[in-house]
Design a protein around this motif. Sequence first.
Motif, short mmCIF file in Angstrom:
data_model
loop_
_atom_site.label_atom_id
_atom_site.label_comp_id
_atom_site.label_asym_id
_atom_site.label_seq_id
_atom_site.Cartn_x
_atom_site.Cartn_y
_atom_site.Cartn_z
N ARG A 35 0.83 -1.22 0.00
CA ARG A 35 0.00 0.00 0.00
C ARG A 35 0.86 1.26 0.00
O ARG A 35 0.47 2.29 -0.57
CB ARG A 35 -0.93 0.00 1.22
N ARG A 36 2.02 1.19 0.63
CA ARG A 36 2.92 2.35 0.66
C ARG A 36 3.67 2.54 -0.66
O ARG A 36 4.35 3.54 -0.84
CB ARG A 36 3.94 2.20 1.79
N GLY A 37 3.59 1.56 -1.54
CA GLY A 37 4.29 1.65 -2.81
C GLY A 37 5.77 1.33 -2.71
O GLY A 37 6.55 1.71 -3.59
N TRP A 38 6.16 0.62 -1.64
CA TRP A 38 7.56 0.27 -1.47
C TRP A 38 8.00 -0.84 -2.41
O TRP A 38 9.19 -1.07 -2.60
CB TRP A 38 7.83 -0.14 -0.02
N LEU A 39 7.06 -1.56 -2.99
CA LEU A 39 7.36 -2.59 -3.96
C LEU A 39 6.15 -2.78 -4.86
O LEU A 39 5.02 -2.47 -4.48
CB LEU A 39 7.74 -3.92 -3.29
N GLN A 40 6.39 -3.25 -6.06
CA GLN A 40 5.32 -3.42 -7.04
C GLN A 40 4.64 -4.77 -6.94
O GLN A 40 3.47 -4.92 -7.27
CB GLN A 40 5.88 -3.24 -8.46
N GLY A 41 5.36 -5.76 -6.51
CA GLY A 41 4.81 -7.10 -6.38
C GLY A 41 5.83 -7.99 -5.71
O GLY A 41 6.89 -7.53 -5.28
N GLY A 42 5.51 -9.26 -5.60
CA GLY A 42 6.43 -10.19 -4.97
C GLY A 42 7.45 -10.72 -5.94
O GLY A 42 7.75 -10.11 -6.97
N ALA A 43 8.00 -11.87 -5.61
CA ALA A 43 9.01 -12.51 -6.46
C ALA A 43 8.39 -12.99 -7.77
O ALA A 43 7.20 -13.30 -7.84
CB ALA A 43 9.63 -13.69 -5.72
N THR A 44 9.21 -13.05 -8.81
CA THR A 44 8.77 -13.60 -10.10
C THR A 44 8.83 -15.12 -10.06
O THR A 44 9.43 -15.72 -9.15
CB THR A 44 9.68 -13.11 -11.23
N GLY A 45 8.22 -15.77 -11.05
CA GLY A 45 8.29 -17.23 -11.14
C GLY A 45 9.72 -17.72 -11.26
O GLY A 45 10.09 -18.76 -10.69
N ARG A 46 10.54 -16.99 -12.02
CA ARG A 46 11.95 -17.35 -12.15
C ARG A 46 12.65 -17.32 -10.79
O ARG A 46 13.40 -18.23 -10.44
CB ARG A 46 12.64 -16.38 -13.11
N GLU A 47 12.38 -16.27 -10.01
CA GLU A 47 12.99 -16.18 -8.69
C GLU A 47 12.51 -17.29 -7.77
O GLU A 47 13.29 -17.83 -6.96
CB GLU A 47 12.66 -14.81 -8.06
#
Length: 362
Positions: free
Chosen positions: A265-277
Amino acid sequence: MAYNFDLLESIFKKIERGIRLTKEDAINLFKVQGIDLYRVLELADYKRQQQVGDVVSYVVNYNLNITNICVNECKFCAFSCSEESKEAYLLTFAEVEKRLQVALEHDITEICFVSGLHPNFDFEFYASLIENIRKIDKSLHLHGVTPEELKHALANEGLSYQKGYQQLKEIGLNSIPGTAAEILDDEIREKICPSKIKTEEWIAAITAAHNVGLKSTATIMYGHLEGIEERVEHLSLIRDIQDQTGGFTEFIPLSFMPYNTELYRRGWLQGGATGREDLLMIAVSRLFLDNIDNIQASWVKYGPKLAQFMLQAGANDLGGTLFNEKITKKAGGKNGEYLSVEQLQSLIRGLNREAKQRGTIY
């Protein structure tokens, strides 16, 4: 490209020869791109087959979240709330018994109890909870009281972690979840969970549990504010503890579920890890943690289909049936709260692997 091809080949040769990887090796493996990814997955699958064979395990368990009221305000958590919240709840011992009686109809072997840190939860509460569950069924494996929960419980007790875990073991606790580790880096912990147990305290608590004969899982929560270096340092700390105590039964990577959390909600990240990660976390964990036999692919975090694929990337366990998983769901997880034994077995047999029900400590 962020890595050198010759360097990568030298790492692959070390893996093939069974030479322990360095932290620098692990960092370079996390950086692989393109077709080299499949080589890493292939080598991890080979190490899995060498280490534990072709059996894939699961446990029939029940996840008991006694309360969502918590004194901490972790920015990665969407489950906890204050006592004043309309969503707040606290189960009585009578309600716990009622839920467990229903769960016992499904032949569960383990109760996993992890909850918010209610302001009134002291050492006597956890002791009474264990005693009450023991009265319901003496044969159940009781898996609970994380390092964070014990720290909270001992706040006014004057007991060490070792004495606390020793007493809980004598009452009936069988093993502990290695959660609350999140990412073992205090600079990041200060941003995502400033009130939570610090790295050195977590290490002291988990080591104390092992020293009194309580086995534990080991975990990592990744895909938030940490980078590759922090992930590898976390893995290195886990490997060092295992060298010293041999107390970890399995390693469980937990891909961060961001969408209902304050971090998101704070915009500190766009999403979690990718499938590759996600795939690399499983594979590198298998290759780097050469002293931990079991690597779990959590279907709750990854979804059943990706978790099944991870069984070909170094994992050898799918976790539990759970029945009542709430924490991931509150954070935006879409994979449900329960998988039946038949569904777990179908995923495993779909890879022509042998499915086997296990106990909590294998």
